[in-house]
Design a protein around this motif. Structure first.
Motif: not given
Length: 84
Positions: A3-8, A15-27, A78-84
């Motif tokens: 589990v990861i907890t994250y504050d936006v 929005h689209a840019r961070p979401v697309s980065r997360l989706v790329q990583e998740a896939n 977590e690395k992607v989230l820390s770079a957002l």
């Protein structure tokens, strides 16, 4: 299950840019990965599902990862989230 907890913090919210980065990583992983906001959840491997959650700034989200490569997936996300 991981589990990861994250504050936006982005003033525009999730929005689209961070979401697309997360989706790329998740896939990159076979694990099931879901994002939870309030009472709703979406597959982290689907841009449209995540954007439909309309996650605003200062929202707290939870990402759950379940599967054979869950620990590696958690580290990468977590690395992607820390770079957002």
């Amino acid at each position: 299950m991981q589990v990861i907890t994250y504050d936006v913090v982005d003033p525009v919210g999730f929005h689209a840019r961070p979401v697309s980065r997360l989706v790329q990583e998740a896939n990159l992983f076979v694990s099931d990965i879901y994002i939870n906001y309030k009472e709703s959840s979406a597959n982290l491997k689907s841009v449209f599902s995540i954007l439909a959650l309309t996650i605003p700034v200062h929202a707290q989200i939870k990402i759950t990862i379940n599967g054979e490569d869950e620990i590696i997936a958690k580290n990468h996300i977590e690395k992607v989230l820390s770079a957002l």
